[in-house]
Design a protein around this motif. Structure first.
Motif, PDB file in Angstrom:
ATOM      1  N   ILE A  76      48.308  53.415  41.311  1.00 38.30           N
ATOM      2  CA  ILE A  76      47.918  52.301  42.435  1.00 38.30           C
ATOM      3  C   ILE A  76      49.188  52.746  43.395  1.00 38.30           C
ATOM      4  O   ILE A  76      50.294  52.319  43.001  1.00 38.30           O
ATOM      5  CB  ILE A  76      47.764  51.113  42.156  1.00 38.30           C
ATOM      6  N   ARG A 123      48.187  46.227  46.210  1.00 40.08           N
ATOM      7  CA  ARG A 123      48.099  46.387  44.598  1.00 40.08           C
ATOM      8  C   ARG A 123      46.815  45.785  44.298  1.00 40.08           C
ATOM      9  O   ARG A 123      46.319  46.381  43.122  1.00 40.08           O
ATOM     10  CB  ARG A 123      49.349  45.931  44.050  1.00 40.08           C
ATOM     11  N   PHE A 149      51.777  52.059  38.720  1.00 39.04           N
ATOM     12  CA  PHE A 149      52.080  51.785  40.125  1.00 39.04           C
ATOM     13  C   PHE A 149      53.277  52.702  40.544  1.00 39.04           C
ATOM     14  O   PHE A 149      54.198  52.771  39.837  1.00 39.04           O
ATOM     15  CB  PHE A 149      52.481  50.372  40.320  1.00 39.04           C
ATOM     16  N   CYS A 166      56.824  49.797  38.721  1.00 36.69           N
ATOM     17  CA  CYS A 166      56.574  51.131  38.979  1.00 36.69           C
ATOM     18  C   CYS A 166      57.111  52.075  37.932  1.00 36.69           C
ATOM     19  O   CYS A 166      56.871  53.544  37.678  1.00 36.69           O
ATOM     20  CB  CYS A 166      57.177  51.764  40.331  1.00 36.69           C
ATOM     21  N   ASP A 199      56.870  41.293  41.721  1.00 36.18           N
ATOM     22  CA  ASP A 199      56.697  41.909  40.542  1.00 36.18           C
ATOM     23  C   ASP A 199      57.086  41.449  39.220  1.00 36.18           C
ATOM     24  O   ASP A 199      56.709  41.658  38.128  1.00 36.18           O
ATOM     25  CB  ASP A 199      57.287  43.269  40.720  1.00 36.18           C
TER      26      ASP A 199
END
Length: 329
Positions: free
Chosen positions: A8, A74, A88, A159, A182
Motif C-alpha cells: 500500500i 492507507r 506499506f 514501511c 504509525d
C-alpha cells in the motif's frame, strides 16, 4: 513461496519521486505483488504518472481520492487489499530489490505475524544505517511491544514491515492523528502478534528531503499528537513497558515545554505553556528518582522552570558534538 503481498503506497504531490518509488517496488525479486497506489488528491502530476505506470504493469492498482491525509489513504488501501501479507511504502521512498523476499521468507520460516527489517536514512550527502548488524531476533508478544516502545533498534514506522493479513484485517489507522499514527497502529498490531521476527539488515530507504512532512514547520499536530499517542498506549501498559513510556512522555514534555516562544504563533505558545505546567506537576507529584538519573532530573527541571537556560545549554552541547545539523537538509 506463493503468497500474495499487497503493498500500500499513499501518494500526495510527489511527482518528482513516485516513479522512482514504484520502480523499486515493481522490481522486487519476489514478484507476486498487488501494488495499491492511492493518489490522495494530488494537485500536481502525481496521478497521471501513477496511471501511466499502471498501464505498463498490471500489478499496480490505482485509486484517486480527495485529500484526506496519509492515514486515510492507507486505510483505503487496507479496505481493498487482497494479499496474504500486507506491506506499506511511502511514495517518496524506495526499497531494496529483495526486501519483500527477505521479509516473507522470515515470516514463513518463523511462522511470524510480523516480519521486519532495518532501514537507512538517505540524506543528500550521506547515509545513516539503522543498524545493519545482521542480528535476527524472534519476539513474543511482550518482547515485540517492549522493543517497539524502547525504539533502540526497532523502527516504529510501518514501511519496513510485513504483516499477516489476519492481523491487520480488523485494525485501521486513526485518521485524527497526523503524527506518530504509525507508532499507535504498530502498538495495536504488536500487541496481538504472537510471534514477530526482526532481521537487522537495512532494506528500506527513508529518503530525507527538505519539503517532506518530517521536515516541515512546527504545527499543533507535531506538538500534541506524539503525546496523545503515548497517553493512549500508557493506559494499557504496566511494569517495565510503562516505565519506558513514562520516560518517553516526559522527554517529549521536556522538548515542548522548552521551546522558544518567539518562533511560535499564539496557539502554539499556549500549548507549550500548558505542557510546561504539566511537566512541573509531574516533577512535584511523582517520585521519579528511581527511574531517572540525576542528569535526566536536572534536564527536566531546567525545561520546566528555566527553559531559556535549557535551550542555551542544549545549543552549546549540539555545537560541541556536531549534532545541531545532523538532520538538516
Amino acid at each position: 513461496m506463493k503468497e500474495l503481498i499487497s503493498v500500500i503506497i499513499p501518494a500526495y504531490n510527489i511527482e518528482q519521486y513516485i516513479e522512482r518509488c514504484l520502480e523499486s517496488v515493481c522490481g522486487q525479486t519476489y514478484s507476486r505483488l498487488e501494488i495499491i497506489v492511492i493518489d490522495d488528491g494530488s494537485s500536481d502530476g502525481t496521478g497521471n504518472i501513477i496511471d501511466e505506470l499502471a498501464r505498463k504493469d498490471s500489478r499496480i492498482v490505482t485509486i484517486h481520492k480527495e485529500n484526506g491525509g496519509v492515514s486515510a489513504a492507507r486505510n483505503t488501501g487496507l479496505d481493498i487489499a487482497k494479499g496474504d501479507y500486507i506491506g506499506f511504502v511511502d511514495g517518496d521512498d524506495i526499497i531494496e530489490s529483495d526486501m519483500y523476499e527477505l521479509l516473507l521468507r522470515n515470516a514463513l520460516k518463523y511462522q511470524a505475524d510480523i516480519s521486519h527489517c532495518g532501514y537507512q536514512m538517505v540524506f543528500p550527502n550521506r547515509v545513516d544505517y539503522y543498524y545493519n548488524t545482521g542480528e535476527v531476533r524472534i519476539q513474543n508478544q511482550y518482547e515485540g511491544v517492549y522493543d517497539l516502545i524502547k525504539a533502540d533498534k526497532i523502527e516504529p514506522g510501518l514501511c519496513n514491515k510485513l504483516y499477516k493479513r489476519e492481523l491487520v484485517s480488523v485494525h485501521r489507522l486513526d485518521n485524527k492523528i497526523k503524527i506518530n499514527e504509525d507508532l499507535l497502529y504498530n502498538y495495536r498490531l504488536f500487541k496481538e502478534a504472537k510471534t514477530s521476527v526482526f532481521e537487522d539488515v537495512s532494506k528500506y530507504y527513508y529518503m530525507v528531503r527538505g519539503n517532506s512532512a518530517s521536515t516541515s514547520k512546527i504545527n499543533k499536530n507535531k506538538l500534541e499528537d506524539p503525546l496523545l499517542v503515548l497517553q493512549k498506549i500508557m493506559k494499557q501498559e504496566t511494569g517495565e513497558t510503562y516505565q519506558l513510556l513514562e520516560k518517553r512522555y516526559t522527554y517529549l514534555l521536556e522538548k515542548v515545554a522548552s521551546m522558544k516562544s518567539s518562533k511560535l504563533d499564539d496557539e502554539l505558545v499556549k500549548i507549550c505553556r500548558k505542557r510546561r505546567d504539566e511537566l512541573r506537576s509531574i516533577i512535584k507529584s511523582h517520585e521519579l528518582k528511581a527511574n531517572y538519573t540525576k542528569k535526566e532530573m536536572f534536564q527536566l527541571k531546567l525545561a520546566a522552570y528555566y527553559p531559556v537556560i535549557y535551550r542555551l545549554l542544549n545549543a552549546m552541547y549540539a555545537s560541541l558534538t556536531g549534532s545541531r545539523n545532523r538532520y538538516k537538509v
